[in-house]
Design an enzyme around this catalytic site. Structure first.
Site, PDB file in Angstrom:
ATOM      1  CB  SER A 145      -0.773   0.007   1.379  1.00  0.00           C
ATOM      2  OG  SER A 145      -1.377   1.409   1.414  1.00  0.00           O
ATOM      3  CE1 TYR A 158      -4.097  -1.841   5.012  1.00  0.00           C
ATOM      4  CE2 TYR A 158      -3.114   0.241   4.731  1.00  0.00           C
ATOM      5  CZ  TYR A 158      -3.597  -1.018   4.238  1.00  0.00           C
ATOM      6  OH  TYR A 158      -3.733  -0.974   2.978  1.00  0.00           O
TER       7      TYR A 158
END
Length: 265
Positions: A145, A158
């Site tokens: 990401s 995350y």
């Protein structure tokens, strides 16, 4: 195009919007695909339209024996393994809401995120690699990401897990490249899925100012990139993290504010 004719793939997190789109694209390219998801019904819904070209498998990315069984079942069913798309992620909205800052995050939320997002990817590589090495070739694509290369006000677990995935990608590429294995990461920006709306309502409106294309990304955009990285057309690409974010990381941090000021001038 049928760039993956005769090949076999595993897509983890395959019951979600991105994973299901990847599975469809790989099948369209000629591959047979094991669609793996923690929620068995989701895996089945994604697999059923693909007929004999797909196999639905329930698995837990954080459980070593479950990941091993996924790989073994795939090889037993299809006879080989050529492509692994590590795409599973911790998506529990209750835990995600607690993924905040270094001070406030509960350690169990950090550990759960890391066990699924990072250890799960390592386990996928660990059990898939021997089959790929034996065949003399293989492509592993890990979903990272943009959060893995930038800081943010929340979601520290995350973002840290996605940064670790980028590093893991480079290590796998380095350690097994001479044995015919390529390993790359993709780093999506905002991708329009129902999960995005459920977990982060209003986020796309904030980010839209920074996207250089005239639209947001879709799961099919991710699927196209995964199919390319799985194919021989990307044979000289390994150890890379490829952004797919509409150019949102291509510009200066003040781009959106400056563009708004110039438009109002």
């Amino acid at each position: 195009m049928r760039r993956l004719e005769g090949r076999v793939a595993i897509v983890t997190g395959g019951g979600g919007g991105i994973g299901a789109a990847v599975a469809r694209r790989l099948v369209a390219e000629g591959a047979r695909v094991a669609i793996a998801d923690l929620i068995e019904d989701s895996a089945r819904r994604a697999a059923e339209p693909l007929g004999d070209m797909a196999l639905a498998v329930q698995f837990d990315a954080a459980a070593p024996e479950s990941v091993k069984a996924l790989v073994e079942r795939t090889v037993a069913h299809f006879g080989r393994l050529d492509i692994l798309h590590n795409n599973a992620a911790m998506t529990d909205p209750v835990l995600q809401a607690q993924d905040t800052t270094a001070i406030d995050i509960p350690i169990e939320v950090w550990n759960t995120t890391m066990s699924i997002n990072v250890t799960g990817y390592l386990l996928g590589c660990k059990y898939a690699l021997p089959y790929m090495i034996s065949a003399g070739a293989g492509s592993i694509i890990n979903t990272a990401s943009g959060s893995g290369v930038m800081g943010d006000l929340a979601r520290i677990a995350y973002g840290s897990s996605k940064g670790a995935i980028i590093a893991l990608t480079k290590y796998v590429a380095t350690q097994y490249g001479q044995q015919g294995i390529r390993c790359n990461a993709i780093a999506p920006g905002v991708i329009l899925t129902p999960a995005l709306e459920a977990t982060a309502p209003g986020l796309k409106e904030i980010i839209k100012r920074h996207v250089l294309t005239n639209r947001f990304g879709t799961p099919d955009d991710i699927a196209a990139l995964v199919a390319f990285l799985a194919s021989d057309e990307s044979g000289y690409i390994t150890g890379e993290s490829i952004g797919i974010n509409g150019g949102s990381l291509a510009h200066q941090p003040h781009y959106a504010d400056l563009a708004a000021a110039m438009a109002g001038a």
